[in-house]
Motif scaffolding. Structure first.
Motif, PDB file in Angstrom:
ATOM      1  N   LYS A  39       0.863  -1.184   0.000  1.00 57.05           N
ATOM      2  CA  LYS A  39       0.000   0.000   0.000  1.00 57.05           C
ATOM      3  C   LYS A  39       0.893   1.226   0.000  1.00 57.05           C
ATOM      4  CE  LYS A  39      -3.810  -2.345   2.065  1.00 57.05           C
ATOM      5  NZ  LYS A  39      -5.190  -2.120   2.219  1.00 57.05           N
ATOM      6  N   LYS A  40       0.757   2.039  -1.052  1.00 60.96           N
ATOM      7  CA  LYS A  40       1.610   3.212  -1.220  1.00 60.96           C
ATOM      8  C   LYS A  40       0.955   4.459  -0.648  1.00 60.96           C
ATOM      9  CE  LYS A  40       3.421   1.274  -5.463  1.00 60.96           C
ATOM     10  NZ  LYS A  40       3.574   1.469  -6.892  1.00 60.96           N
ATOM     11  N   LEU A  41       1.764   5.484  -0.415  1.00 59.82           N
ATOM     12  CA  LEU A  41       1.249   6.742   0.125  1.00 59.82           C
ATOM     13  C   LEU A  41       0.260   7.412  -0.820  1.00 59.82           C
ATOM     14  CD1 LEU A  41       4.537   8.204   1.642  1.00 59.82           C
ATOM     15  CD2 LEU A  41       2.631   7.124   2.847  1.00 59.82           C
ATOM     16  N   THR A  42       0.370   7.123  -2.110  1.00 60.21           N
ATOM     17  CA  THR A  42      -0.540   7.708  -3.097  1.00 60.21           C
ATOM     18  C   THR A  42      -1.935   7.084  -3.029  1.00 60.21           C
ATOM     19  OG1 THR A  42       0.108   6.100  -4.785  1.00 60.21           O
ATOM     20  CG2 THR A  42       1.349   8.180  -4.703  1.00 60.21           C
ATOM     21  N   GLY A  43      -2.085   6.032  -2.244  1.00 56.50           N
ATOM     22  CA  GLY A  43      -3.350   5.314  -2.170  1.00 56.50           C
ATOM     23  C   GLY A  43      -3.382   4.107  -3.086  1.00 56.50           C
ATOM     24  N   ALA A  44      -2.376   4.004  -3.942  1.00 52.48           N
ATOM     25  CA  ALA A  44      -2.310   2.876  -4.877  1.00 52.48           C
ATOM     26  C   ALA A  44      -1.865   1.621  -4.140  1.00 52.48           C
ATOM     27  CB  ALA A  44      -1.337   3.193  -6.002  1.00 52.48           C
ATOM     28  N   HIS A  91       2.497  10.237 -10.458  1.00 48.73           N
ATOM     29  CA  HIS A  91       2.054   8.945  -9.921  1.00 48.73           C
ATOM     30  C   HIS A  91       0.570   8.773 -10.215  1.00 48.73           C
ATOM     31  CE1 HIS A  91       5.650   7.818  -7.651  1.00 48.73           C
ATOM     32  NE2 HIS A  91       5.804   9.101  -7.410  1.00 48.73           N
ATOM     33  N   SER A  92       0.127   7.538 -10.206  1.00 47.75           N
ATOM     34  CA  SER A  92      -1.270   7.235 -10.488  1.00 47.75           C
ATOM     35  C   SER A  92      -1.765   6.184  -9.498  1.00 47.75           C
ATOM     36  CB  SER A  92      -1.383   6.698 -11.923  1.00 47.75           C
ATOM     37  OG  SER A  92      -2.660   6.163 -12.152  1.00 47.75           O
ATOM     38  N   ARG A  93      -3.053   6.168  -9.277  1.00 45.86           N
ATOM     39  CA  ARG A  93      -3.629   5.143  -8.383  1.00 45.86           C
ATOM     40  C   ARG A  93      -3.727   3.776  -9.058  1.00 45.86           C
ATOM     41  NH1 ARG A  93      -6.401   6.162  -3.699  1.00 45.86           N
ATOM     42  NH2 ARG A  93      -7.672   4.341  -4.101  1.00 45.86           N
ATOM     43  N   HIS A  94      -3.756   3.756 -10.391  1.00 48.53           N
ATOM     44  CA  HIS A  94      -4.035   2.505 -11.102  1.00 48.53           C
ATOM     45  C   HIS A  94      -2.799   1.860 -11.710  1.00 48.53           C
ATOM     46  CE1 HIS A  94      -8.156   3.641 -10.484  1.00 48.53           C
ATOM     47  NE2 HIS A  94      -7.937   4.787 -11.101  1.00 48.53           N
ATOM     48  N   VAL A  95      -1.826   2.665 -12.058  1.00 46.60           N
ATOM     49  CA  VAL A  95      -0.530   2.185 -12.554  1.00 46.60           C
ATOM     50  C   VAL A  95       0.524   2.969 -11.773  1.00 46.60           C
ATOM     51  CG1 VAL A  95      -1.337   1.528 -14.867  1.00 46.60           C
ATOM     52  CG2 VAL A  95      -0.522   3.864 -14.455  1.00 46.60           C
ATOM     53  N   ASP A  96       1.783   2.587 -11.912  1.00 44.84           N
ATOM     54  CA  ASP A  96       2.806   3.297 -11.142  1.00 44.84           C
ATOM     55  C   ASP A  96       2.881   4.769 -11.524  1.00 44.84           C
ATOM     56  OD1 ASP A  96       3.462   1.033  -9.696  1.00 44.84           O
ATOM     57  OD2 ASP A  96       5.003   0.408 -11.114  1.00 44.84           O
ATOM     58  N   PHE A  97       2.950   5.052 -12.837  1.00 43.43           N
ATOM     59  CA  PHE A  97       3.058   6.436 -13.297  1.00 43.43           C
ATOM     60  C   PHE A  97       2.312   6.614 -14.609  1.00 43.43           C
ATOM     61  CE2 PHE A  97       7.430   4.816 -12.361  1.00 43.43           C
ATOM     62  CZ  PHE A  97       7.444   5.128 -11.019  1.00 43.43           C
ATOM     63  N   ILE A  98       2.035   7.879 -14.883  1.00 46.67           N
ATOM     64  CA  ILE A  98       1.563   8.293 -16.199  1.00 46.67           C
ATOM     65  C   ILE A  98       2.582   9.299 -16.713  1.00 46.67           C
ATOM     66  CG2 ILE A  98      -0.215   9.552 -17.491  1.00 46.67           C
ATOM     67  CD1 ILE A  98      -1.216   6.867 -16.549  1.00 46.67           C
ATOM     68  N   ALA A  99       3.060   9.083 -17.920  1.00 48.55           N
ATOM     69  CA  ALA A  99       3.927  10.054 -18.584  1.00 48.55           C
ATOM     70  C   ALA A  99       3.172  10.545 -19.809  1.00 48.55           C
ATOM     71  CB  ALA A  99       5.252   9.422 -18.988  1.00 48.55           C
ATOM     72  N   GLN A 100       3.182  11.839 -20.011  1.00 48.63           N
ATOM     73  CA  GLN A 100       2.479  12.416 -21.153  1.00 48.63           C
ATOM     74  C   GLN A 100       3.410  13.372 -21.876  1.00 48.63           C
ATOM     75  OE1 GLN A 100      -1.493  13.730 -20.444  1.00 48.63           O
ATOM     76  NE2 GLN A 100      -1.592  14.905 -22.332  1.00 48.63           N
ATOM     77  N   TYR A 101       3.449  13.213 -23.192  1.00 51.86           N
ATOM     78  CA  TYR A 101       4.208  14.121 -24.038  1.00 51.86           C
ATOM     79  C   TYR A 101       3.264  14.574 -25.137  1.00 51.86           C
ATOM     80  CZ  TYR A 101       7.912  16.087 -26.912  1.00 51.86           C
ATOM     81  OH  TYR A 101       8.698  16.941 -27.639  1.00 51.86           O
ATOM     82  N   ASN A 102       2.994  15.873 -25.173  1.00 55.79           N
ATOM     83  CA  ASN A 102       1.971  16.425 -26.061  1.00 55.79           C
ATOM     84  C   ASN A 102       0.677  15.665 -25.825  1.00 55.79           C
ATOM     85  OD1 ASN A 102       3.752  18.357 -27.072  1.00 55.79           O
ATOM     86  ND2 ASN A 102       4.507  16.956 -28.646  1.00 55.79           N
ATOM     87  N   ASP A 103       0.112  15.007 -26.835  1.00 52.83           N
ATOM     88  CA  ASP A 103      -1.167  14.311 -26.665  1.00 52.83           C
ATOM     89  C   ASP A 103      -1.032  12.826 -26.355  1.00 52.83           C
ATOM     90  OD1 ASP A 103      -2.551  16.651 -27.141  1.00 52.83           O
ATOM     91  OD2 ASP A 103      -2.712  16.282 -29.298  1.00 52.83           O
ATOM     92  N   LEU A 104       0.178  12.305 -26.263  1.00 49.64           N
ATOM     93  CA  LEU A 104       0.377  10.878 -26.016  1.00 49.64           C
ATOM     94  C   LEU A 104       0.504  10.609 -24.515  1.00 49.64           C
ATOM     95  CD1 LEU A 104       2.906   9.913 -28.828  1.00 49.64           C
ATOM     96  CD2 LEU A 104       0.437   9.571 -28.790  1.00 49.64           C
ATOM     97  N   ARG A 105      -0.353   9.705 -24.016  1.00 54.20           N
ATOM     98  CA  ARG A 105      -0.319   9.306 -22.599  1.00 54.20           C
ATOM     99  C   ARG A 105       0.157   7.869 -22.498  1.00 54.20           C
ATOM    100  NH1 ARG A 105      -3.383  11.299 -18.384  1.00 54.20           N
ATOM    101  NH2 ARG A 105      -4.278   9.256 -18.031  1.00 54.20           N
ATOM    102  N   LEU A 106       1.156   7.690 -21.651  1.00 47.72           N
ATOM    103  CA  LEU A 106       1.785   6.382 -21.480  1.00 47.72           C
ATOM    104  C   LEU A 106       1.641   5.952 -20.024  1.00 47.72           C
ATOM    105  CD1 LEU A 106       3.669   4.267 -22.909  1.00 47.72           C
ATOM    106  CD2 LEU A 106       5.584   5.631 -22.089  1.00 47.72           C
ATOM    107  N   ALA A 107       1.016   4.790 -19.807  1.00 46.43           N
ATOM    108  CA  ALA A 107       0.953   4.219 -18.461  1.00 46.43           C
ATOM    109  C   ALA A 107       2.223   3.406 -18.253  1.00 46.43           C
ATOM    110  CB  ALA A 107      -0.275   3.320 -18.324  1.00 46.43           C
ATOM    111  N   ILE A 108       2.809   3.521 -17.080  1.00 48.92           N
ATOM    112  CA  ILE A 108       4.077   2.840 -16.793  1.00 48.92           C
ATOM    113  C   ILE A 108       3.929   1.998 -15.538  1.00 48.92           C
ATOM    114  CG2 ILE A 108       6.514   3.174 -16.222  1.00 48.92           C
ATOM    115  CD1 ILE A 108       6.299   5.869 -17.773  1.00 48.92           C
TER     116      ILE A 108
END
Length: 195
Positions: A39-44, A91-108
């Motif tokens: 359980k992470k501090l982000t709630g994830a 950080h994200s609750r559903h995946v570790d991170f979200i990276a976004q460059y312009n309009d592209l969103r990448l879940a990591i």
């Protein structure tokens, strides 16, 4: 005297039965894993799978190694974010991170190994974040063929990528290369050197 001898025999039998049951349990658990929920501090919540016979100390080391790997990947992404104005990571609750460059969103997702990845958990990763371009896994161990097979069978091969970074490899270089490729970040003339 007979009571003493009977007690001794019963004690020996109990010890033998205990040893036999320990051996049987150990054999039945060999090669199996147990699921640890972090359980992470982000709630994830993150799942970590360890050997079913792992001691508490081994579990602690595995959790620490997993969190350290995730932290190193995130720090690398944040360092890259400084060099590219249109890159954002969080950080994200559903995946570790979200990276976004312009309009592209990448879940990591960062995993030491993907042995326990299921079709259900893969779909959960893909479906919980909105407008995802792709799901990118960073892992320390090679991805097994059965995982690749179910990704192909599910039709998600265009939406999922894997980057294996062995323990003895340069993590920042691998993370930067993968992010630039997946998010179509132009190769700059700057030398990126992270320590």
């Amino acid at each position: 005297m007979e009571v003493l001898l009977s007690s001794f025999i019963v004690g020996c039998l109990a010890a033998l039965l205990g040893a036999a049951s320990n051996i049987a349990i150990s054999r039945s658990l060999r090669g199996k894993s147990k699921e640890i929920i972090i359980k992470k501090l982000t709630g994830a919540e993150d799942l970590l799978f360890v050997d079913a016979l792992a001691t508490d100390d081994q579990v602690r080391r595995a959790v620490r190694k997993s969190l350290d790997f995730e932290s190193q990947v995130y720090e690398t992404i944040k360092d890259l974010e400084i060099k590219h104005d249109n890159l954002r990571a969080h950080h994200s609750r559903h995946v570790d991170f979200i990276a976004q460059y312009n309009d592209l969103r990448l879940a990591i997702e960062c995993k030491l190994r993907l042995d326990e990845l299921t079709e259900e958990s893969l779909n959960k990763y893909l479906d919980t974040e909105v407008n995802l371009h792709k799901l990118l896994f960073f892992t320390r161990k090679p991805v097994k063929s059965q995982i690749l097979d179910f990704i192909i069978k599910s039709g998600n091969q265009e939406r999922v990528s894997f980057v294996t970074i062995p323990d003895d490899s340069e993590l920042p270089e691998s993370v930067i290369s993968a992010l630039k490729a997946e998010l179509h970040i132009p190769q700059s003339s700057q030398n990126i050197c992270l320590s």
